[in-house]
Design a protein around this motif. Structure first.
Motif, PDB file in Angstrom:
ATOM      1  N   GLY A 153     -39.452  21.146 -26.713  1.00  0.00           N
ATOM      2  CA  GLY A 153     -39.529  22.322 -27.568  1.00  0.00           C
ATOM      3  C   GLY A 153     -40.059  22.052 -28.953  1.00  0.00           C
ATOM      4  O   GLY A 153     -40.256  22.986 -29.734  1.00  0.00           O
ATOM      5  N   SER A 154     -40.309  20.794 -29.305  1.00  0.00           N
ATOM      6  CA  SER A 154     -40.752  20.447 -30.650  1.00  0.00           C
ATOM      7  C   SER A 154     -42.273  20.346 -30.715  1.00  0.00           C
ATOM      8  O   SER A 154     -42.958  20.191 -29.705  1.00  0.00           O
ATOM      9  N   ILE A 155     -42.802  20.414 -31.931  1.00  0.00           N
ATOM     10  CA  ILE A 155     -44.242  20.270 -32.128  1.00  0.00           C
ATOM     11  C   ILE A 155     -44.727  18.869 -31.750  1.00  0.00           C
ATOM     12  O   ILE A 155     -45.772  18.736 -31.094  1.00  0.00           O
ATOM     13  N   PRO A 156     -44.026  17.776 -32.111  1.00  0.00           N
ATOM     14  CA  PRO A 156     -44.484  16.449 -31.658  1.00  0.00           C
ATOM     15  C   PRO A 156     -44.571  16.335 -30.146  1.00  0.00           C
ATOM     16  O   PRO A 156     -45.467  15.657 -29.622  1.00  0.00           O
ATOM     17  N   GLY A 157     -43.680  16.996 -29.421  1.00  0.00           N
ATOM     18  CA  GLY A 157     -43.751  16.962 -27.969  1.00  0.00           C
ATOM     19  C   GLY A 157     -45.010  17.631 -27.444  1.00  0.00           C
ATOM     20  O   GLY A 157     -45.662  17.124 -26.519  1.00  0.00           O
ATOM     21  N   VAL A 158     -45.382  18.766 -28.028  1.00  0.00           N
ATOM     22  CA  VAL A 158     -46.609  19.460 -27.617  1.00  0.00           C
ATOM     23  C   VAL A 158     -47.832  18.615 -27.956  1.00  0.00           C
ATOM     24  O   VAL A 158     -48.770  18.491 -27.161  1.00  0.00           O
ATOM     25  N   ALA A 230     -48.008  25.515 -24.305  1.00  0.00           N
ATOM     26  CA  ALA A 230     -47.145  26.139 -25.312  1.00  0.00           C
ATOM     27  C   ALA A 230     -45.994  26.891 -24.658  1.00  0.00           C
ATOM     28  O   ALA A 230     -44.858  26.860 -25.151  1.00  0.00           O
ATOM     29  N   LEU A 231     -46.272  27.572 -23.564  1.00  0.00           N
ATOM     30  CA  LEU A 231     -45.208  28.308 -22.869  1.00  0.00           C
ATOM     31  C   LEU A 231     -44.114  27.376 -22.349  1.00  0.00           C
ATOM     32  O   LEU A 231     -42.935  27.730 -22.339  1.00  0.00           O
ATOM     33  N   VAL A 232     -44.512  26.168 -21.930  1.00  0.00           N
ATOM     34  CA  VAL A 232     -43.549  25.256 -21.319  1.00  0.00           C
ATOM     35  C   VAL A 232     -42.827  24.417 -22.365  1.00  0.00           C
ATOM     36  O   VAL A 232     -41.600  24.245 -22.305  1.00  0.00           O
ATOM     37  N   PHE A 233     -43.556  23.899 -23.356  1.00  0.00           N
ATOM     38  CA  PHE A 233     -42.996  22.858 -24.222  1.00  0.00           C
ATOM     39  C   PHE A 233     -42.684  23.310 -25.644  1.00  0.00           C
ATOM     40  O   PHE A 233     -42.124  22.517 -26.407  1.00  0.00           O
ATOM     41  N   ALA A 234     -43.046  24.523 -26.047  1.00  0.00           N
ATOM     42  CA  ALA A 234     -42.787  24.978 -27.418  1.00  0.00           C
ATOM     43  C   ALA A 234     -41.703  26.045 -27.409  1.00  0.00           C
ATOM     44  O   ALA A 234     -41.807  27.026 -26.671  1.00  0.00           O
ATOM     45  N   ASN A 235     -40.685  25.854 -28.223  1.00  0.00           N
ATOM     46  CA  ASN A 235     -39.648  26.886 -28.334  1.00  0.00           C
ATOM     47  C   ASN A 235     -40.098  27.975 -29.308  1.00  0.00           C
ATOM     48  O   ASN A 235     -41.202  27.929 -29.856  1.00  0.00           O
ATOM     49  N   THR A 236     -39.234  28.941 -29.556  1.00  0.00           N
ATOM     50  CA  THR A 236     -39.614  30.096 -30.373  1.00  0.00           C
ATOM     51  C   THR A 236     -39.964  29.700 -31.801  1.00  0.00           C
ATOM     52  O   THR A 236     -40.904  30.239 -32.393  1.00  0.00           O
TER      53      THR A 236
END
Length: 291
Positions: A153-158, A230-236
């Motif tokens: 859910g974090s930006i580094p993960g994306v 983004a749909l899978v790995f980024a939270n709101t």
């Protein structure tokens, strides 16, 4: 007996006419194609600055007869939502991803092209094989891995996901370009006492600007317009613009006063980037075609 004249056969009258007008016709055709390509962008921009009632009652082209319909209220309504944060999230995802892909891929491509080490060819074949691996099959395993590492859910993960899947194509593209650099340039640098890092940074990397610019544009556009990752790995809190626009569509359906300016803002940045680096982009596309 007269010897045959060497050279191209004489052109007919029709052929000479085609040669003379062909260049002008081609230019006019390209201009028309360019205008036709920009019409949807112009229409989206006009819709984004028209009143919602006007957009619901008539087409965007009527604005040329009714300029009083133009307003910036749609952009004010857009800024009142979380779209501004989504814009900066998109920047924080796209820019580091593009820089990391170019930097890592350029160094790896130089190693594959000009450095001799055990297993080089086999490792390069593995990189080429990764080009055919679809993103979809890695979503669930990587999501589980991110959950274990605490970066889901974090930006580094994306960013990490985009870098991982962008590197195979980037390495393949730059390696093929680096191989075309004359070896005499590298040998001359080595005779002057330059090491591999200095050769890469002062000789190879500057010569590869067209290919790097092309790669940068491709990578930037891919990440900027991405929705699936983004749909899978980024939270709101960390969602980019594509996910923000998708959520607006789900919530409001035909809310044009929000969707139109948001879509135009997400479109204009890649257009500016493309036109700013189009010279390098064309050079990169033609690199290697003429030896």
């Amino acid at each position: 007996m007269t010897a045959p004249t060497l050279g191209a056969p004489p052109r007919s009258t029709l052929g000479r006419i085609v040669d003379r007008v062909g260049g002008g016709v081609l230019q006019v055709l390209l201009v028309l194609i360019g205008i036709f390509w920009l019409v949807p962008t112009l229409g989206l921009f006009v819709v984004s600055i028209r009143e919602e009632a006007a957009n619901n009652s008539s087409g965007w082209w009527t604005v040329f007869t009714k300029p009083a319909e133009l307003t910036l209220s749609s952009y004010s309504n857009l800024l009142a939502t979380d779209f501004t944060a989504s814009f900066w999230n998109t920047v924080l995802i796209t820019v580091p991803t593009t820089i990391l892909v170019i930097g890592v891929a350029a160094m790896a491509a130089y190693a594959f092209a000009w450095m001799d080490f055990p297993g080089r060819d086999a490792l390069f074949l593995v990189v080429v094989a990764l080009l055919v691996v679809p993103i979809q099959i890695a979503l669930i395993p990587i999501a589980q891995l991110y959950g274990f590492l605490g970066i889901f859910g974090s930006i580094p993960g994306v960013v990490l996901f985009h870098v991982s899947f962008g590197l195979p194509f980037a390495i393949f593209l730059l390696r093929n370009f680096f191989v075309g650099i004359p070896s005499s340039l590298l040998e001359a640098a080595r005779m002057d006492g330059a090491g591999e890092w200095r050769i890469f940074s002062t000789v190879v990397f500057p010569l590869a600007k067209p290919a790097i610019a092309s790669l940068g544009i491709f990578q930037f556009l891919w990440v900027w317009n991405d929705l699936l990752v983004a749909l899978v790995f980024a939270n709101t809190e960390n969602q980019p613009m594509t996910k923000s626009l998708q959520s607006q569509m789900r919530q409001f359906g035909t809310n044009v006063d929000i969707l139109a300016p948001g879509a135009f803002l997400s479109l204009i940045i890649p257009l500016i980037l493309f036109f700013a680096f189009q010279r390098y982009f064309v050079q990169g596309m033609l690199a290697g075609s003429v030896k």
